[in-house]
Design a protein around this motif. Structure first.
Motif, PDB file in Angstrom:
ATOM      1  N   ASP A 127       3.760   7.934  -0.496  1.00  0.00           N
ATOM      2  CA  ASP A 127       2.341   8.268  -0.461  1.00  0.00           C
ATOM      3  C   ASP A 127       2.107   9.531  -1.276  1.00  0.00           C
ATOM      4  OD1 ASP A 127       3.282  10.358   1.178  1.00  0.00           O
ATOM      5  OD2 ASP A 127       2.862   9.231   3.004  1.00  0.00           O
ATOM      6  N   ALA A 128       0.877  10.044  -1.247  1.00  0.00           N
ATOM      7  CA  ALA A 128       0.516  11.195  -2.057  1.00  0.00           C
ATOM      8  C   ALA A 128       1.313  12.439  -1.654  1.00  0.00           C
ATOM      9  CB  ALA A 128      -0.987  11.468  -1.934  1.00  0.00           C
ATOM     10  N   LEU A 169       4.711   3.962 -13.279  1.00  0.00           N
ATOM     11  CA  LEU A 169       3.283   3.771 -13.057  1.00  0.00           C
ATOM     12  C   LEU A 169       2.934   2.305 -12.907  1.00  0.00           C
ATOM     13  CD1 LEU A 169       1.873   6.012 -15.945  1.00  0.00           C
ATOM     14  CD2 LEU A 169       2.112   6.708 -13.552  1.00  0.00           C
ATOM     15  N   TRP A 170       1.874   2.053 -12.132  1.00  0.00           N
ATOM     16  CA  TRP A 170       1.241   0.728 -12.108  1.00  0.00           C
ATOM     17  C   TRP A 170      -0.111   0.878 -12.797  1.00  0.00           C
ATOM     18  CZ3 TRP A 170       2.694  -4.103 -10.977  1.00  0.00           C
ATOM     19  CH2 TRP A 170       1.710  -5.069 -10.785  1.00  0.00           C
ATOM     20  N   VAL A 201      -1.325   4.313 -10.655  1.00  0.00           N
ATOM     21  CA  VAL A 201      -0.657   4.498  -9.372  1.00  0.00           C
ATOM     22  C   VAL A 201       0.790   4.883  -9.659  1.00  0.00           C
ATOM     23  CG1 VAL A 201       0.086   3.441  -7.211  1.00  0.00           C
ATOM     24  CG2 VAL A 201      -2.145   2.864  -8.171  1.00  0.00           C
ATOM     25  N   ILE A 202       1.170   6.082  -9.233  1.00  0.00           N
ATOM     26  CA  ILE A 202       2.548   6.534  -9.415  1.00  0.00           C
ATOM     27  C   ILE A 202       3.391   5.940  -8.292  1.00  0.00           C
ATOM     28  CG2 ILE A 202       4.071   8.531  -9.504  1.00  0.00           C
ATOM     29  CD1 ILE A 202       1.732  10.142 -10.604  1.00  0.00           C
ATOM     30  N   THR A 203       4.350   5.101  -8.668  1.00  0.00           N
ATOM     31  CA  THR A 203       5.130   4.354  -7.677  1.00  0.00           C
ATOM     32  C   THR A 203       6.544   4.889  -7.477  1.00  0.00           C
ATOM     33  OG1 THR A 203       5.821   2.788  -9.388  1.00  0.00           O
ATOM     34  CG2 THR A 203       3.830   2.239  -8.117  1.00  0.00           C
ATOM     35  N   ALA A 215       0.853  -1.188   0.000  1.00  0.00           N
ATOM     36  CA  ALA A 215       0.000   0.000   0.000  1.00  0.00           C
ATOM     37  C   ALA A 215       0.890   1.239   0.000  1.00  0.00           C
ATOM     38  CB  ALA A 215      -0.927  -0.004   1.203  1.00  0.00           C
ATOM     39  N   SER A 216       1.474   1.540  -1.135  1.00  0.00           N
ATOM     40  CA  SER A 216       2.353   2.704  -1.267  1.00  0.00           C
ATOM     41  C   SER A 216       2.130   3.321  -2.639  1.00  0.00           C
ATOM     42  CB  SER A 216       3.821   2.301  -1.097  1.00  0.00           C
ATOM     43  OG  SER A 216       4.199   1.356  -2.087  1.00  0.00           O
ATOM     44  N   GLY A 217       2.698   4.514  -2.827  1.00  0.00           N
ATOM     45  CA  GLY A 217       2.484   5.226  -4.068  1.00  0.00           C
ATOM     46  C   GLY A 217       1.340   6.212  -3.961  1.00  0.00           C
TER      47      GLY A 217
END
Length: 529
Positions: A381-382, A402-403, A370-372, A346-348
């Motif tokens: 995180d954001a 990205l994911w 999701v920008i990782t 749970a990151s990004g």
């Protein structure tokens, strides 16, 4: 006793001995043989707390009081309200799911700045330092008058000093009061509203000022001693001490929130003042307190030295701060969202929507990505993404990882200028008006939906109050736009996406929800039954 009622010789001797002992005790104190029968008084040998005197004597000449003047008209200054600096945004304007609002609701407190809060809607810690402000019906010119009083500190021997933006923001004239009482005029070099920092310059070529440096706050640990020096309530040169209570605090004041929380006494007037470590270096700049009374309750927030160092360097060089701009609306990736997208952690930062014409949209970043990582550096995180992108500066080419659709991708992006581009690209969106027609029940999710009036997505017409959807904030009247990044136009479309997610081994589905012109993602469980 004798037979004639007189005391025996033994009794007389015993009585005489006791009386004699008493006489000795009264006249000469307790005899040594008697004192030895008493326990020793309590005495504890323990390590002594460190003295802050050496630190204070070294740094105090570098700390100043900042007086601000403007043409504002005096109004009442009530110190009884809850106090919080949100960069101009009130506590009552925070989202209902904000952690600070939930805290107050759970523990029965009043909402700071709300209609029932004592003293009315005073929202900023040291906006009350400014006291007199322009009244709504006052259009007459007046002479400059004192309107603010905060703290600051020198960072160079030639007179550059740091304070808070909210201390100086409405000023036309600035006076710096040194620790010895000397008053000097200062000019505003630049300010940054997003981090609440400002840079002043004292013109005094005939003297050199004692100044301090910024610490490496990455080495600051929770529990470390800190010392705050400032001008609370106009009492210049006040020193308080405490510890670092927490790191990385987000108080809702802006996208770059990363405050150090301290329990040193910080009050009105301390804004812009430094918090030092025991080496005499600045670990943070005091900017906000949390208080039901307007005074210290042991919860204060300081801008980290690492943030201040970069911002102040830009202000000293150009008088302004320019930041890199990606142009995407983002939200945190929770565990539920990660599960729904097939992410291991749970990151990004989850992209809610790219802004029209933004660098992110032009580069191909899409809703639901999701920008990782940026330039190979993982994104936690954001907030981490916002800070990293801003630090690159405008017109910088970066690689964004990205994911998307269960795969990792990399896109090159030329960052824009946050200061100049964001206003033009952020066009307001009109809220959608739901219009129920034939309801379709999605019993497993606890929601009922109907086609939206505009033909795009599905309106939520009912939510089971005991369902997971209700627990995650889904409400009647909101619109479901997509599920797992697939556009949906009917309940059947939702069913197909959920069935595919189950086949892929996922336990949750990601719903994109729109309401009042804003968009967010909600992860809902999709287990059978």
């Amino acid at each position: 006793m004798s037979t004639f009622g007189r005391p025996s010789l033994k009794t007389v001797l015993k009585t005489s001995t006791v009386a004699g002992l008493a006489a000795v005790m009264l006249s000469t104190g307790i005899p040594a043989q008697v004192m030895s029968s008493f326990a020793e008084p309590v005495k504890v040998t323990a390590p002594q707390a460190p003295s802050f005197a050496d630190v204070v004597s070294a740094v105090s000449p570098a700390v100043v009081s900042v007086k601000v003047q403007s043409d504002a008209q005096p109004v009442s200054d009530d110190n009884s309200n809850f106090s919080f600096n949100f960069g101009g945004r009130g506590f009552d304007e925070l989202p209902d799911d904000h952690p600070l609002k939930r805290f107050f609701k759970e523990f029965g407190g009043q909402i700071p700045g709300g209609p029932n809060a004592p003293g009315g809607p005073n929202r900023n810690q040291d906006r009350a330092d400014r006291g007199p402000q322009k009244g709504p019906n006052d259009n007459k010119p007046h002479h400059l008058r004192p309107t603010a009083q905060g703290s600051g500190f020198f960072i160079s021997e030639d007179g550059y000093l740091v304070t808070n933006n909210h201390v100086v923001s409405d000023g036309q004239a600035y006076t710096v009061v040194l620790s010895d009482g000397t008053e000097l005029d200062a000019k505003l070099v630049g300010k940054d509203t997003r981090t609440d920092l400002a840079l002043l310059k004292v013109d005094a070529t005939s003297r050199k000022f004692t100044y301090v440096s910024f610490a490496d706050d990455a080495k600051v640990r929770v529990g470390d001693w800190v010392v705050a020096v400032g001008n609370p309530f106009g009492l210049g040169g006040t020193v308080t001490a405490g510890i670092v209570s927490a790191r990385g605090r987000d108080i809702g004041s802006g996208p770059y929130d990363d405050y150090i929380q301290v329990d040193a006494a910080v009050n009105r007037g301390n804004s812009g003042g430094p918090t030092f470590d025991l080496n005499g270096q600045v670990v943070g700049i005091n900017t906000a307190i949390f208080s039901p009374s307007g005074g210290n309750v042991g919860i204060a927030f300081a801008i980290p030295a690492s943030t201040a160092k970069d911002v102040i360097a830009n202000l000293m060089k150009d008088g302004k701060v320019e930041r890199g701009w990606l142009g995407v609306q983002i939200q945190p990736v929770t565990k539920d969202i990660a599960d729904s997208l097939g992410l291991k952690e749970a990151s990004g930062a989850l992209v809610v929507a790219p802004q029209e014409g933004s660098p992110g949209q032009k580069a191909g970043i899409k809703q639901g990505d999701v920008i990782t990582a940026v330039n190979g550096q993982p994104i936690k995180d954001a907030r981490d993404l916002a800070r990293r992108v801003a630090a690159f500066g405008p017109n910088t080419k970066v690689d964004v990882d990205l994911w998307r659709d269960g795969k990792q991708q990399t896109l090159p992006v030329m960052l824009g200028n946050l200061a100049s581009d964001e206003a033009a690209a952020a066009e307001p969106r009109q809220p959608d008006a739901p219009a129920p027609s034939s309801d379709k029940a999605l019993a497993s999710l606890g929601i009922t939906v109907a086609p939206a009036e505009d033909g795009s997505g599905l309106s939520v017409t009912d939510v089971d109050p005991d369902s997971e959807a209700a627990a995650r904030g889904l409400k009647e009247g909101e619109k479901i736009v997509s599920v797992n990044n697939r556009k949906v136009q009917s309940a059947g479309d939702i069913g197909k996406v959920i069935e595919q997610a189950r086949k892929d081994g996922r336990t949750r589905a990601l719903f994109q929800v729109e309401a009042n012109g804003t968009s967010r993602f909600v992860a809902l469980p999709i287990n059978e039954g």
